[in-house]
Design a protein around this motif. Structure first.
Motif, PDB file in Angstrom:
ATOM      1  N   PHE A   1       2.259   1.503  -3.265  1.00  0.00           N
ATOM      2  CA  PHE A   1       0.873   2.169  -4.771  1.00  0.00           C
ATOM      3  C   PHE A   1       0.734   3.430  -3.759  1.00  0.00           C
ATOM      4  O   PHE A   1       0.714   4.482  -5.437  1.00  0.00           O
ATOM      5  CB  PHE A   1      -0.212   1.576  -4.126  1.00  0.00           C
ATOM      6  CG  PHE A   1      -1.695   1.410  -4.542  1.00  0.00           C
ATOM      7  CD1 PHE A   1      -1.637   1.775  -6.022  1.00  0.00           C
ATOM      8  CD2 PHE A   1      -2.375   2.182  -4.270  1.00  0.00           C
ATOM      9  CE1 PHE A   1      -2.687   1.916  -6.814  1.00  0.00           C
ATOM     10  CE2 PHE A   1      -3.295   3.460  -5.375  1.00  0.00           C
ATOM     11  CZ  PHE A   1      -3.831   2.197  -6.016  1.00  0.00           C
ATOM     12  N   TYR A   2       0.362   4.207  -3.343  1.00  0.00           N
ATOM     13  CA  TYR A   2       0.161   5.546  -3.111  1.00  0.00           C
ATOM     14  C   TYR A   2       1.537   6.560  -2.960  1.00  0.00           C
ATOM     15  O   TYR A   2       1.418   7.341  -3.326  1.00  0.00           O
ATOM     16  CB  TYR A   2      -0.209   5.694  -1.137  1.00  0.00           C
ATOM     17  CG  TYR A   2      -1.160   5.708  -1.319  1.00  0.00           C
ATOM     18  CD1 TYR A   2      -2.651   5.812  -1.545  1.00  0.00           C
ATOM     19  CD2 TYR A   2      -1.963   3.918  -0.435  1.00  0.00           C
ATOM     20  CE1 TYR A   2      -3.646   5.024  -1.292  1.00  0.00           C
ATOM     21  CE2 TYR A   2      -3.228   3.912  -0.140  1.00  0.00           C
ATOM     22  CZ  TYR A   2      -4.036   4.123  -0.617  1.00  0.00           C
ATOM     23  OH  TYR A   2      -5.038   4.098  -0.430  1.00  0.00           O
TER      24      TYR A   2
ATOM     25  N   GLN B   1       1.943   7.849  -7.149  1.00  0.00           N
ATOM     26  CA  GLN B   1       0.672   8.260  -7.355  1.00  0.00           C
ATOM     27  C   GLN B   1       1.090   9.788  -6.770  1.00  0.00           C
ATOM     28  O   GLN B   1       0.480  10.290  -6.878  1.00  0.00           O
ATOM     29  CB  GLN B   1      -0.591   7.374  -6.675  1.00  0.00           C
ATOM     30  CG  GLN B   1      -1.263   6.714  -7.342  1.00  0.00           C
ATOM     31  CD  GLN B   1      -2.220   6.432  -6.386  1.00  0.00           C
ATOM     32  OE1 GLN B   1      -3.146   6.891  -5.887  1.00  0.00           O
ATOM     33  NE2 GLN B   1      -3.303   5.285  -7.357  1.00  0.00           N
ATOM     34  N   SER B   2       2.299   9.569  -6.047  1.00  0.00           N
ATOM     35  CA  SER B   2       2.486  10.615  -5.279  1.00  0.00           C
ATOM     36  C   SER B   2       3.767  11.744  -6.371  1.00  0.00           C
ATOM     37  O   SER B   2       3.591  10.626  -7.413  1.00  0.00           O
ATOM     38  CB  SER B   2       3.138  11.427  -3.749  1.00  0.00           C
ATOM     39  OG  SER B   2       4.236   9.743  -4.876  1.00  0.00           O
TER      40      SER B   2
ATOM     41  N   LEU C   1       0.636  -0.999  -0.083  1.00  0.00           N
ATOM     42  CA  LEU C   1       0.030  -0.407  -0.052  1.00  0.00           C
ATOM     43  C   LEU C   1       0.360   1.100   0.233  1.00  0.00           C
ATOM     44  O   LEU C   1       0.676   2.284  -0.053  1.00  0.00           O
ATOM     45  CB  LEU C   1      -1.279   0.347   0.947  1.00  0.00           C
ATOM     46  CG  LEU C   1      -2.136  -0.930   1.239  1.00  0.00           C
ATOM     47  CD1 LEU C   1      -2.619  -1.055   2.796  1.00  0.00           C
ATOM     48  CD2 LEU C   1      -2.827  -0.294   0.533  1.00  0.00           C
ATOM     49  N   PHE C   2       2.166   1.511   0.191  1.00  0.00           N
ATOM     50  CA  PHE C   2       3.309   2.331   0.779  1.00  0.00           C
ATOM     51  C   PHE C   2       3.075   2.615  -0.687  1.00  0.00           C
ATOM     52  O   PHE C   2       3.292   3.799  -1.189  1.00  0.00           O
ATOM     53  CB  PHE C   2       4.001   2.607   1.860  1.00  0.00           C
ATOM     54  CG  PHE C   2       5.320   3.136   1.288  1.00  0.00           C
ATOM     55  CD1 PHE C   2       4.268   4.089   2.479  1.00  0.00           C
ATOM     56  CD2 PHE C   2       6.293   3.154   0.800  1.00  0.00           C
ATOM     57  CE1 PHE C   2       5.768   5.104   2.274  1.00  0.00           C
ATOM     58  CE2 PHE C   2       7.520   3.954   0.801  1.00  0.00           C
ATOM     59  CZ  PHE C   2       7.441   4.732   1.277  1.00  0.00           C
TER      60      PHE C   2
END
Length: 68
Positions: A44-45, A48-49, A41-42
């Motif tokens: 993945f986010y 997107q940053s 999840l880290f």
């Protein structure tokens, strides 16, 4: 023929390599499944940053320097 940048060409093999490493660590008992989920999840986010292009460029430069 499509024009693929070096970063895009390295992206898939890096995902496979990191996936295999994570799989082996889970099988060896070094990582728990919930830890893998949190790290995934880290990532993945983070992808997107606004840092994603800089990280991709850094990894591409390091790999380019390593293999050239």
């Amino acid at each position: 023929m499509t024009d693929v940048s070096d970063a895009q060409a390295l992206q898939f093999p890096m995902v496979v390599i990191f996936g295999l490493i994570v799989f082996m660590l889970v099988r060896a008992g070094e990582l728990r499944v919930w830890q893998v989920c949190v790290v995934g999840l880290f990532g993945f986010y983070l992808a997107q940053s606004s840092l994603a292009p800089s990280i991709t460029a850094l990894v591409g430069s390091l790999l380019g320097a390593l293999f050239h």
